[in-house]
Design an enzyme around this catalytic site. Structure first.
Site, PDB file in Angstrom:
ATOM      1  N   LYS A 107      -3.811   2.633  -7.477  1.00 42.21           N
ATOM      2  CA  LYS A 107      -4.672   2.155  -8.108  1.00 42.21           C
ATOM      3  C   LYS A 107      -4.249   1.538  -9.553  1.00 42.21           C
ATOM      4  O   LYS A 107      -4.663   0.736 -10.054  1.00 42.21           O
ATOM      5  CB  LYS A 107      -6.036   3.169  -8.433  1.00 42.21           C
ATOM      6  CG  LYS A 107      -6.853   3.421  -7.159  1.00 42.21           C
ATOM      7  CD  LYS A 107      -8.140   3.772  -7.449  1.00 42.21           C
ATOM      8  CE  LYS A 107      -8.963   3.835  -6.083  1.00 42.21           C
ATOM      9  NZ  LYS A 107      -8.555   4.798  -5.227  1.00 42.21           N
ATOM     10  N   GLU A 129     -16.273   1.552 -12.498  1.00 37.28           N
ATOM     11  CA  GLU A 129     -16.981   2.858 -11.500  1.00 37.28           C
ATOM     12  C   GLU A 129     -16.028   3.313 -11.109  1.00 37.28           C
ATOM     13  O   GLU A 129     -14.700   3.181 -10.922  1.00 37.28           O
ATOM     14  CB  GLU A 129     -17.943   1.682 -10.586  1.00 37.28           C
ATOM     15  CG  GLU A 129     -17.096   1.454  -9.512  1.00 37.28           C
ATOM     16  CD  GLU A 129     -15.950   0.359  -9.605  1.00 37.28           C
ATOM     17  OE1 GLU A 129     -15.947  -0.322 -10.589  1.00 37.28           O
ATOM     18  OE2 GLU A 129     -14.735   0.155  -8.832  1.00 37.28           O
ATOM     19  N   SER A 395      -0.519   6.048  -0.203  1.00 40.48           N
ATOM     20  CA  SER A 395      -1.352   5.527  -1.068  1.00 40.48           C
ATOM     21  C   SER A 395      -1.397   6.479  -2.291  1.00 40.48           C
ATOM     22  O   SER A 395      -1.877   6.093  -3.507  1.00 40.48           O
ATOM     23  CB  SER A 395      -2.776   5.009  -0.704  1.00 40.48           C
ATOM     24  OG  SER A 395      -3.538   5.933  -0.091  1.00 40.48           O
TER      25      SER A 395
END
Ligand SMILES: *Cc1c(COP(=O)(O)O)cnc(C)c1O
Length: 412
Positions: A107, A129, A395
C-alpha cells in the site's frame, strides 16, 4: 487477437471507462475536485522531477526494489505432491516480496505517489478511508514523513476489530474518525471520506487505498503500483532469461494485483490469475465480487458489486479484513469480461492452509490476503510443467493476522 491484446494496457479512455466499467458517477459538487486532481496528475506524470522524487523515496524510504525470491521448498513440496499422483509437473515458484516494504505491504507504493501529488497541489490536509487499517497506517506514515494533517475514516466495527492499527495511526499523529453509518465498515468509511472531501474543498486531498473510486483514481493507483510488475519483469529476465509464464495475486479492491499484472497484459504468453476471497464458500457469505456479484455503481464507478435482489450493497465476508470490500476496481471487471485475466476464488479454510504451508516451508509468514493467492498456486502449480515460471505477489506480511489465525486453529 493480437490487435485486441495490444489494447489491454491502453485504458481507460478520457472519461475513465474500461469498456462499460469505471467512469465517474459523483455528485456535481465533487466534479471540479476530481477534474482538478486529474489535471494535476496528468502534469505530474509528464514531469521527470516528480518521478525522480518518488523513485528516491521508494528506494530509500520503502526499501525497493523488493526481492523476487525463488521459493524452493514450496516448489519441491508441490512437485512431490504432483509425483504422488503420478504426474511429473510442478511449476518453479517465485515470490514477489512486497511484504518487505516499509509498513509491511504494497500500500505504501500508492500512498507515497498520492502524497507527493497532494504536496504538488498545495494541499495540507489528507483524508483516507481504511478497513483493516493497513491503508490508514500507510497514509498516516507518509503524512508523518511530510508533516501533513491526516484524518482516517474507519467504520466503528473495524475500529473495534483492528485495535493495533488504530494505535499505530494514533502514534503516527493521525486522527482516526469512527464511522457509525451503515454497516460501520469499509464501504461506509469511504462514503464518509467522500463527504468530507466535498465539504473541505480548498485544502483537502483524498488518498484512496485501492484501484477503485471515480476516474482518475483507478488508473492513478494502478500506475503507482505498477512498480511491482515492472520490477518483476526485470528481475525475472535477470534470474531466468525470460518472462514468467504465469502471475498470481489476491484481490480486495485490486491494487496489488493490477500493479503486478499491468506491465504483462500485452504479453499473450503470460497467464494471469486474480484470486478473490470466497469466505465461507461462494454459496454462503463471501467477498468475491466478480464470481458472485453483478455490475452496478458504487463509490463513483461502475463495476461488479455484491448486491441483494433490490440492488442494496451487501457486506462482504472474508477471514482477511483486507479483502472484504463489496466491490472491485473497474479495470478488473473489464479484464474479466475480455477474458484476459482468469479470476478464481479461495475460501477462508483454503487461505488458512496456505498460510501455514508458506510459514512452515519458507519461513515467511504471509498476510491472510496473499494466502488466498498462495492457495490457488498450491492447486495449479502441480498441474504445470517443471519449466513453468510462476510468480505470486506476497502483498503483505502476516504479523497483523497471527491472532486471527490462532483463533481459527484453536492453538497458542
Ligand atoms: C489491503 C491489502 C490487500 C487488498 O487490497 P488490494 O487493493 O486488492 O491490493 C491485499 N493484501 C494486503 C497485504 C493488503 O494490506
Amino acid at each position: 487477437m493480437a490487435e485486441k491484446l495490444n489494447s489491454f494496457r491502453s485504458g481507460p479512455d478520457e472519461r475513465g471507462h474500461f469498456g462499460i466499467f469505471g467512469g465517474r458517477f459523483v455528485a456535481e459538487t465533487l466534479m471540479p475536485l476530481i477534474l482538478d486532481l486529474e489535471k494535476h496528475y496528468e502534469a505530474a506524470k509528464q514531469d521527470p522531477s516528480f518521478k525522480a522524487e518518488l523513485d528516491n523515496l521508494l528506494t530509500h524510504y520503502v526499501g525497493r526494489p523488493s526481492p523476487l525470491y525463488y521459493a524452493e521448498r514450496l516448489t519441491d513440496h508441490l512437485r512431490q505432491k504432483a509425483a504422488a499422483s503420478g504426474a511429473s509437473g510442478g511449476a518453479k515458484i517465485y515470490f514477489k516480496r512486497e511484504e518487505l516494504n516499509h509498513t509491511g505491504a504494497h500500500k505504501i507504493n500508492n500512498v507515497l505517489g498520492q502524497i507527493l501529488l497532494a504536496r504538488r497541489m498545495g494541499k495540507t490536509r489528507i483524508i483516507a478511508e481504511t478497513g483493516a487499517g493497513q491503508h490508514g497506517v500507510a497514509t498516516a506514515t507518509a503524512c508523518a514523513r511530510f508533516g501533513l494533517e491526516c484524518i482516517v475514516y474507519m467504520g466503528s466495527v473495524d475500529v473495534e476489530r483492528q485495535k493495533p492499527n488504530v494505535f499505530r495511526m494514533n502514534m503516527l499523529g493521525a486522527k482516526v474518525v469512527p464511522v457509525q453509518s451503515g454497516a460501520k465498515t469499509l464501504k461506509d468509511a469511504m462514503n464518509e471520506a467522500l463527504r468530507d472531501w466535498v465539504t473541505n474543498v480548498g485544502n483537502t486531498f483524498y488518498c484512496i487505498g485501492t484501484a477503485a473510486g471515480p476516474h482518475p483514481y483507478p488508473a492513478m493507483v494502478r500506475d503507482f503500483q505498477c512498480v511491482i510488475g515492472e520490477e518483476t519483469r526485470r528481475q525475472m529476465v535477470e534470474a531466468e532469461g525470460r518472462l514468467p509464464d504465469s502471475l498470481f495475486a489476491c484481490i480486495g479492491g485490486g491494487s496489488n494485483a493490477i500493479g503486478l499484472f499491468h506491465p504483462f497484459l500485452d504479453e499473450p504468453s503470460v497467464e494471469i490469475y486474480g484470486v478473490e476471497a470466497a469466505g465461507y464458500g461462494l454459496d454462503k457469505k463471501h467477498a468475491a465480487s466478480l464470481a458472485g456479484g453483478r455490475p452496478g455503481v458504487l463509490h463513483g464507478n461502475r463495476t461488479y458489486l455484491l448486491m441483494d435482489a433490490d440492488g442494496q450493497i451487501e457486506e462482504g465476508h472474508s477471514i482477511s479484513a483486507g479483502l472484504d470490500y463489496p466491490g472491485i476496481g473497474p479495470e478488473h471487471a473489464w479484464l474479466k469480461e475480455t477474458g484476459r485475466v482468469t479470476y478464481l476464488s479461495a475460501t477462508d479454510a483454503e487461505a488458512l492452509a496456505a498460510f501455514q504451508l508458506c510459514a512452515k516451508l519458507e519461513g515467511i509468514i504471509p498476510a491472510l490476503e496473499p494466502a488466498h493467492a498462495l492457495a490457488k498456486v498450491a492447486e495449479i502449480a502441480p498441474q504445470e510443467p517443471q519449466d513453468h515460471l510462476l510468480v505470486v505477489n506476497i502483498s503483505g506480511r502476516g504479523d497483523k493476522d497471527i491472532f486471527t489465525v490462532a483463533d481459527h486453529l484453536g492453538g497458542m
